[in-house]
Design a protein around this motif. Structure first.
Motif, PDB file in Angstrom:
ATOM      1  N   MET A   1     102.075  -9.109 -39.669  1.00  0.00           N
ATOM      2  CA  MET A   1     103.426  -9.546 -39.453  1.00  0.00           C
ATOM      3  C   MET A   1     103.742 -10.605 -40.504  1.00  0.00           C
ATOM      4  O   MET A   1     103.031 -11.588 -40.647  1.00  0.00           O
ATOM      5  CB  MET A   1     103.560 -10.120 -38.031  1.00  0.00           C
ATOM      6  CG  MET A   1     104.936 -10.595 -37.704  1.00  0.00           C
ATOM      7  SD  MET A   1     105.127 -11.255 -36.028  1.00  0.00           S
ATOM      8  CE  MET A   1     104.995  -9.789 -35.059  1.00  0.00           C
ATOM      9  N   THR A   2     104.826 -10.397 -41.223  1.00  0.00           N
ATOM     10  CA  THR A   2     105.213 -11.352 -42.255  1.00  0.00           C
ATOM     11  C   THR A   2     105.847 -12.588 -41.626  1.00  0.00           C
ATOM     12  O   THR A   2     106.198 -12.588 -40.446  1.00  0.00           O
ATOM     13  CB  THR A   2     106.218 -10.715 -43.235  1.00  0.00           C
ATOM     14  OG1 THR A   2     107.431 -10.439 -42.529  1.00  0.00           O
ATOM     15  CG2 THR A   2     105.671  -9.437 -43.844  1.00  0.00           C
ATOM     16  N   GLN A   3     105.982 -13.624 -42.430  1.00  0.00           N
ATOM     17  CA  GLN A   3     106.581 -14.869 -41.941  1.00  0.00           C
ATOM     18  C   GLN A   3     108.027 -14.654 -41.514  1.00  0.00           C
ATOM     19  O   GLN A   3     108.488 -15.233 -40.534  1.00  0.00           O
ATOM     20  CB  GLN A   3     106.511 -15.950 -43.027  1.00  0.00           C
ATOM     21  CG  GLN A   3     105.108 -16.424 -43.326  1.00  0.00           C
ATOM     22  CD  GLN A   3     104.496 -17.150 -42.135  1.00  0.00           C
ATOM     23  OE1 GLN A   3     105.171 -17.611 -41.236  1.00  0.00           O
ATOM     24  NE2 GLN A   3     103.174 -17.233 -42.136  1.00  0.00           N
ATOM     25  N   GLN A   4     108.746 -13.815 -42.241  1.00  0.00           N
ATOM     26  CA  GLN A   4     110.149 -13.545 -41.906  1.00  0.00           C
ATOM     27  C   GLN A   4     110.248 -12.810 -40.572  1.00  0.00           C
ATOM     28  O   GLN A   4     111.082 -13.146 -39.729  1.00  0.00           O
ATOM     29  CB  GLN A   4     110.809 -12.722 -43.009  1.00  0.00           C
ATOM     30  CG  GLN A   4     112.277 -12.464 -42.752  1.00  0.00           C
ATOM     31  CD  GLN A   4     112.924 -11.642 -43.852  1.00  0.00           C
ATOM     32  OE1 GLN A   4     112.255 -11.199 -44.783  1.00  0.00           O
ATOM     33  NE2 GLN A   4     114.226 -11.431 -43.749  1.00  0.00           N
ATOM     34  N   GLN A   5     109.398 -11.821 -40.357  1.00  0.00           N
ATOM     35  CA  GLN A   5     109.395 -11.096 -39.090  1.00  0.00           C
ATOM     36  C   GLN A   5     109.022 -12.014 -37.943  1.00  0.00           C
ATOM     37  O   GLN A   5     109.600 -11.944 -36.863  1.00  0.00           O
ATOM     38  CB  GLN A   5     108.407  -9.926 -39.143  1.00  0.00           C
ATOM     39  CG  GLN A   5     108.827  -8.799 -40.045  1.00  0.00           C
ATOM     40  CD  GLN A   5     107.736  -7.756 -40.200  1.00  0.00           C
ATOM     41  OE1 GLN A   5     106.545  -8.059 -40.095  1.00  0.00           O
ATOM     42  NE2 GLN A   5     108.140  -6.522 -40.459  1.00  0.00           N
ATOM     43  N   LYS A   6     108.063 -12.886 -38.190  1.00  0.00           N
ATOM     44  CA  LYS A   6     107.630 -13.833 -37.169  1.00  0.00           C
ATOM     45  C   LYS A   6     108.785 -14.779 -36.818  1.00  0.00           C
ATOM     46  O   LYS A   6     109.037 -15.046 -35.642  1.00  0.00           O
ATOM     47  CB  LYS A   6     106.436 -14.624 -37.670  1.00  0.00           C
ATOM     48  CG  LYS A   6     105.797 -15.491 -36.617  1.00  0.00           C
ATOM     49  CD  LYS A   6     104.722 -16.377 -37.215  1.00  0.00           C
ATOM     50  CE  LYS A   6     103.361 -15.788 -37.054  1.00  0.00           C
ATOM     51  NZ  LYS A   6     102.282 -16.729 -37.434  1.00  0.00           N
ATOM     52  N   ALA A   7     109.510 -15.267 -37.828  1.00  0.00           N
ATOM     53  CA  ALA A   7     110.633 -16.182 -37.594  1.00  0.00           C
ATOM     54  C   ALA A   7     111.753 -15.489 -36.820  1.00  0.00           C
ATOM     55  O   ALA A   7     112.357 -16.081 -35.919  1.00  0.00           O
ATOM     56  CB  ALA A   7     111.164 -16.709 -38.921  1.00  0.00           C
ATOM     57  N   GLU A   8     112.027 -14.223 -37.145  1.00  0.00           N
ATOM     58  CA  GLU A   8     113.054 -13.469 -36.429  1.00  0.00           C
ATOM     59  C   GLU A   8     112.668 -13.261 -34.971  1.00  0.00           C
ATOM     60  O   GLU A   8     113.491 -13.404 -34.072  1.00  0.00           O
ATOM     61  CB  GLU A   8     113.294 -12.119 -37.105  1.00  0.00           C
ATOM     62  CG  GLU A   8     114.011 -12.216 -38.424  1.00  0.00           C
ATOM     63  CD  GLU A   8     114.103 -10.880 -39.150  1.00  0.00           C
ATOM     64  OE1 GLU A   8     113.689  -9.838 -38.577  1.00  0.00           O
ATOM     65  OE2 GLU A   8     114.594 -10.874 -40.291  1.00  0.00           O
ATOM     66  N   LYS A   9     111.409 -12.934 -34.731  1.00  0.00           N
ATOM     67  CA  LYS A   9     110.941 -12.715 -33.368  1.00  0.00           C
ATOM     68  C   LYS A   9     111.007 -14.005 -32.561  1.00  0.00           C
ATOM     69  O   LYS A   9     111.435 -13.997 -31.401  1.00  0.00           O
ATOM     70  CB  LYS A   9     109.516 -12.170 -33.371  1.00  0.00           C
ATOM     71  CG  LYS A   9     109.031 -11.770 -32.004  1.00  0.00           C
ATOM     72  CD  LYS A   9     107.743 -10.993 -32.072  1.00  0.00           C
ATOM     73  CE  LYS A   9     107.378 -10.534 -30.671  1.00  0.00           C
ATOM     74  NZ  LYS A   9     106.247  -9.628 -30.660  1.00  0.00           N
ATOM     75  N   ILE A  10     110.615 -15.120 -33.158  1.00  0.00           N
ATOM     76  CA  ILE A  10     110.696 -16.416 -32.481  1.00  0.00           C
ATOM     77  C   ILE A  10     112.138 -16.741 -32.150  1.00  0.00           C
ATOM     78  O   ILE A  10     112.447 -17.207 -31.052  1.00  0.00           O
ATOM     79  CB  ILE A  10     110.053 -17.522 -33.347  1.00  0.00           C
ATOM     80  CG1 ILE A  10     108.532 -17.337 -33.378  1.00  0.00           C
ATOM     81  CG2 ILE A  10     110.418 -18.905 -32.828  1.00  0.00           C
ATOM     82  CD1 ILE A  10     107.818 -18.249 -34.354  1.00  0.00           C
ATOM     83  N   SER A  11     113.044 -16.475 -33.081  1.00  0.00           N
ATOM     84  CA  SER A  11     114.467 -16.747 -32.851  1.00  0.00           C
ATOM     85  C   SER A  11     115.012 -15.928 -31.682  1.00  0.00           C
ATOM     86  O   SER A  11     115.718 -16.459 -30.817  1.00  0.00           O
ATOM     87  CB  SER A  11     115.256 -16.435 -34.122  1.00  0.00           C
ATOM     88  OG  SER A  11     116.628 -16.572 -33.899  1.00  0.00           O
ATOM     89  N   LYS A  12     114.671 -14.660 -31.637  1.00  0.00           N
ATOM     90  CA  LYS A  12     115.120 -13.799 -30.533  1.00  0.00           C
ATOM     91  C   LYS A  12     114.547 -14.262 -29.203  1.00  0.00           C
ATOM     92  O   LYS A  12     115.247 -14.294 -28.190  1.00  0.00           O
ATOM     93  CB  LYS A  12     114.708 -12.342 -30.793  1.00  0.00           C
ATOM     94  CG  LYS A  12     115.514 -11.662 -31.862  1.00  0.00           C
ATOM     95  CD  LYS A  12     115.032 -10.235 -32.076  1.00  0.00           C
ATOM     96  CE  LYS A  12     115.752  -9.580 -33.228  1.00  0.00           C
ATOM     97  NZ  LYS A  12     115.262  -8.214 -33.469  1.00  0.00           N
ATOM     98  N   LEU A  13     113.263 -14.611 -29.201  1.00  0.00           N
ATOM     99  CA  LEU A  13     112.629 -15.073 -27.964  1.00  0.00           C
ATOM    100  C   LEU A  13     113.246 -16.384 -27.480  1.00  0.00           C
ATOM    101  O   LEU A  13     113.457 -16.567 -26.278  1.00  0.00           O
ATOM    102  CB  LEU A  13     111.131 -15.255 -28.169  1.00  0.00           C
ATOM    103  CG  LEU A  13     110.301 -13.979 -28.195  1.00  0.00           C
ATOM    104  CD1 LEU A  13     108.871 -14.272 -28.634  1.00  0.00           C
ATOM    105  CD2 LEU A  13     110.305 -13.304 -26.840  1.00  0.00           C
ATOM    106  N   GLU A  14     113.556 -17.285 -28.407  1.00  0.00           N
ATOM    107  CA  GLU A  14     114.171 -18.554 -28.012  1.00  0.00           C
ATOM    108  C   GLU A  14     115.563 -18.339 -27.444  1.00  0.00           C
ATOM    109  O   GLU A  14     115.966 -19.012 -26.493  1.00  0.00           O
ATOM    110  CB  GLU A  14     114.202 -19.517 -29.189  1.00  0.00           C
ATOM    111  CG  GLU A  14     112.824 -20.072 -29.513  1.00  0.00           C
ATOM    112  CD  GLU A  14     112.787 -20.940 -30.747  1.00  0.00           C
ATOM    113  OE1 GLU A  14     113.710 -20.848 -31.588  1.00  0.00           O
ATOM    114  OE2 GLU A  14     111.819 -21.710 -30.877  1.00  0.00           O
ATOM    115  N   THR A  15     116.318 -17.377 -28.001  1.00  0.00           N
ATOM    116  CA  THR A  15     117.642 -17.053 -27.470  1.00  0.00           C
ATOM    117  C   THR A  15     117.526 -16.505 -26.051  1.00  0.00           C
ATOM    118  O   THR A  15     118.253 -16.928 -25.150  1.00  0.00           O
ATOM    119  CB  THR A  15     118.348 -16.027 -28.379  1.00  0.00           C
ATOM    120  OG1 THR A  15     118.436 -16.562 -29.701  1.00  0.00           O
ATOM    121  CG2 THR A  15     119.734 -15.710 -27.861  1.00  0.00           C
TER     122      THR A  15
END
Length: 82
Positions: A1-15
Motif C-alpha cells: 500500500m502506497t503512502q497516498q493510498q494509506k492517507a486516502e484510507k485514513i481520511s475515509k475512516l476518519e470521516t
C-alpha cells in the motif's frame, strides 16, 4: 500500500468515524422513537448502541494501526544446498 493510498484510507475512516460519533451522540441525547397504542407505549433506538460503539472501536483501532510508523513485513528463508 502506497503512502497516498494509506492517507486516502485514513481520511475515509476518519470521516466515517466522525459520523459514528455523531450518531452515538444523537442516540445518547434522546434520539429514540416512541410508539403508543392506547395506554401502551414503547421506546427504542433506530440502531443498537452497542453496535455503534463496536464500530467506533474497530475504526479507531484500524486508524491507529495505519498511522503507526512500524510496518510489519513477512520474510521467508529458503535453505539452499550448494
Amino acid at each position: 500500500m502506497t503512502q497516498q493510498q494509506k492517507a486516502e484510507k485514513i481520511s475515509k475512516l476518519e470521516t466515517r468515524l466522525q459520523l459514528y460519533y455523531k450518531r452515538e451522540e444523537e442516540m445518547l441525547s434522546g434520539g429514540v422513537q416512541s410508539y403508543g397504542i392506547g395506554t401502551r407505549n414503547a421506546t427504542r433506538y433506530q440502531t443498537d448502541l452497542s453496535a455503534i460503539r463496536n464500530a467506533i472501536k474497530e475504526m479507531e483501532d484500524e486508524i491507529s494501526s495505519l498511522k503507526s510508523k512500524s510496518q510489519r513485513r513477512a520474510v521467508g528463508v529458503v535453505p539452499r544446498d550448494w
